[in-house]
Motif scaffolding. Structure first.
Motif, PDB file in Angstrom:
ATOM      1  N   ALA A 224       0.834  -1.194  -0.058  1.00 62.67           N
ATOM      2  CA  ALA A 224       0.064   0.085   0.031  1.00 62.67           C
ATOM      3  C   ALA A 224       0.802   1.330  -0.071  1.00 62.67           C
ATOM      4  CB  ALA A 224      -0.995  -0.232   1.295  1.00 62.67           C
ATOM      5  N   CYS A 225       1.759   1.262   0.658  1.00 57.71           N
ATOM      6  CA  CYS A 225       2.834   2.350   0.605  1.00 57.71           C
ATOM      7  C   CYS A 225       3.551   2.495  -0.558  1.00 57.71           C
ATOM      8  CB  CYS A 225       3.678   2.228   2.068  1.00 57.71           C
ATOM      9  SG  CYS A 225       3.174   2.336   3.670  1.00 57.71           S
ATOM     10  N   ALA A 226       3.862   1.343  -1.181  1.00 54.86           N
ATOM     11  CA  ALA A 226       4.778   1.508  -2.366  1.00 54.86           C
ATOM     12  C   ALA A 226       3.912   2.023  -3.455  1.00 54.86           C
ATOM     13  CB  ALA A 226       5.377   0.134  -2.651  1.00 54.86           C
TER      14      ALA A 226
ATOM     15  N   ILE B 267       4.474   9.633   0.113  1.00 54.12           N
ATOM     16  CA  ILE B 267       5.167   8.818   1.214  1.00 54.12           C
ATOM     17  C   ILE B 267       4.376   8.898   2.713  1.00 54.12           C
ATOM     18  CG2 ILE B 267       7.383   8.596   2.511  1.00 54.12           C
ATOM     19  CD1 ILE B 267       8.951  10.044   0.214  1.00 54.12           C
ATOM     20  N   ASN B 268       3.936   7.633   2.717  1.00 55.44           N
ATOM     21  CA  ASN B 268       3.030   7.373   3.902  1.00 55.44           C
ATOM     22  C   ASN B 268       3.717   6.632   5.070  1.00 55.44           C
ATOM     23  OD1 ASN B 268       0.753   8.711   2.559  1.00 55.44           O
ATOM     24  ND2 ASN B 268       0.292   6.721   1.692  1.00 55.44           N
ATOM     25  N   SER B 269       3.537   6.993   6.309  1.00 51.66           N
ATOM     26  CA  SER B 269       4.029   6.065   7.241  1.00 51.66           C
ATOM     27  C   SER B 269       2.972   4.719   7.300  1.00 51.66           C
ATOM     28  CB  SER B 269       3.780   6.675   8.616  1.00 51.66           C
ATOM     29  OG  SER B 269       4.824   7.836   8.720  1.00 51.66           O
TER      30      SER B 269
ATOM     31  N   ALA C 175      13.456   8.686   1.387  1.00 52.21           N
ATOM     32  CA  ALA C 175      12.639   9.144   2.029  1.00 52.21           C
ATOM     33  C   ALA C 175      11.732   7.957   2.530  1.00 52.21           C
ATOM     34  CB  ALA C 175      11.903  10.582   1.812  1.00 52.21           C
ATOM     35  N   PHE C 176      11.324   7.369   1.406  1.00 52.26           N
ATOM     36  CA  PHE C 176      10.400   6.172   1.282  1.00 52.26           C
ATOM     37  C   PHE C 176      10.881   5.256   2.263  1.00 52.26           C
ATOM     38  CE2 PHE C 176       9.121   2.010  -0.178  1.00 52.26           C
ATOM     39  CZ  PHE C 176       7.857   1.956  -0.260  1.00 52.26           C
ATOM     40  N   LEU C 177      12.295   4.740   2.246  1.00 52.52           N
ATOM     41  CA  LEU C 177      12.891   3.721   2.991  1.00 52.52           C
ATOM     42  C   LEU C 177      12.979   4.104   4.373  1.00 52.52           C
ATOM     43  CD1 LEU C 177      15.696   2.514   0.523  1.00 52.52           C
ATOM     44  CD2 LEU C 177      13.482   1.082   1.351  1.00 52.52           C
TER      45      LEU C 177
ATOM     46  N   PHE D 246      21.201   8.862   6.299  1.00 50.79           N
ATOM     47  CA  PHE D 246      21.900   7.802   6.177  1.00 50.79           C
ATOM     48  C   PHE D 246      21.499   6.862   4.986  1.00 50.79           C
ATOM     49  CE2 PHE D 246      21.867   3.274   7.227  1.00 50.79           C
ATOM     50  CZ  PHE D 246      23.137   2.799   7.385  1.00 50.79           C
ATOM     51  N   VAL D 247      20.268   6.635   4.635  1.00 53.04           N
ATOM     52  CA  VAL D 247      19.670   5.893   3.657  1.00 53.04           C
ATOM     53  C   VAL D 247      20.286   6.487   2.354  1.00 53.04           C
ATOM     54  CG1 VAL D 247      17.900   5.038   2.313  1.00 53.04           C
ATOM     55  CG2 VAL D 247      17.431   5.110   4.859  1.00 53.04           C
ATOM     56  N   TYR D 248      20.516   7.764   2.303  1.00 53.88           N
ATOM     57  CA  TYR D 248      20.788   8.583   1.221  1.00 53.88           C
ATOM     58  C   TYR D 248      22.172   8.070   0.823  1.00 53.88           C
ATOM     59  CZ  TYR D 248      21.474  12.189  -2.290  1.00 53.88           C
ATOM     60  OH  TYR D 248      21.767  12.931  -3.533  1.00 53.88           O
TER      61      TYR D 248
END
Length: 130
Positions: A37-39, A48-50, A86-88, A102-104
């Motif tokens: 659902a988020c994807a 970008i939903n929690s 941001a999504f991750l 960090f992810v970036y």
């Protein structure tokens, strides 16, 4: 011509979402539904939903593998590195407690992800599923 472009884009979006959903098969059914659902919101509406339910770390799916799979899928449909980060960081907060920056810094770039190609079974060595 415009119709074929939108049809091509729609096909790419469907392919991306199907491929990403298969990669998420290591998670429970409830977690998969939440991730999917988020994807969908991310790919189709740039939202970008929690997640409704926090996604816990799965021992069979490493942080590196998650970043690689998301990069492959979302670069394929034109998402930016910043948006994917941001999504991750939002959807998989337990995997990335240090946050989006960090992810970036750690996720593969578009060229590296593109070389692997969407739909191919290429994955980092530490991916244990499949």
């Amino acid at each position: 011509m415009v119709q074929s472009i939108s049809e091509d884009k729609r096909h790419k979006v469907e392919e991306c979402l199907e491929w990403f959903a298969k990669r998420m098969s290591v998670f429970s059914k409830e977690e998969q539904d939440t991730i999917n659902a988020c994807a969908i919101a991310f790919v189709e509406r740039n939202q970008i939903n929690s997640p409704n339910t926090p996604i816990p770390i799965n021992e069979q799916y490493s942080q590196a593998c998650l970043m690689q799979d998301a990069s492959q899928a979302f670069f394929y449909v034109g998402k930016s590195r910043k948006d994917i980060s941001a999504f991750l960081a939002t959807v998989f907060a337990s995997y990335f407690p240090a946050g989006e920056s960090f992810v970036y810094k750690k996720m593969p770039g578009e060229k590296e992800a593109s070389r692997r190609g969407l739909g191919k079974n290429n994955k980092p060595a530490d991916c244990l599923h499949e």
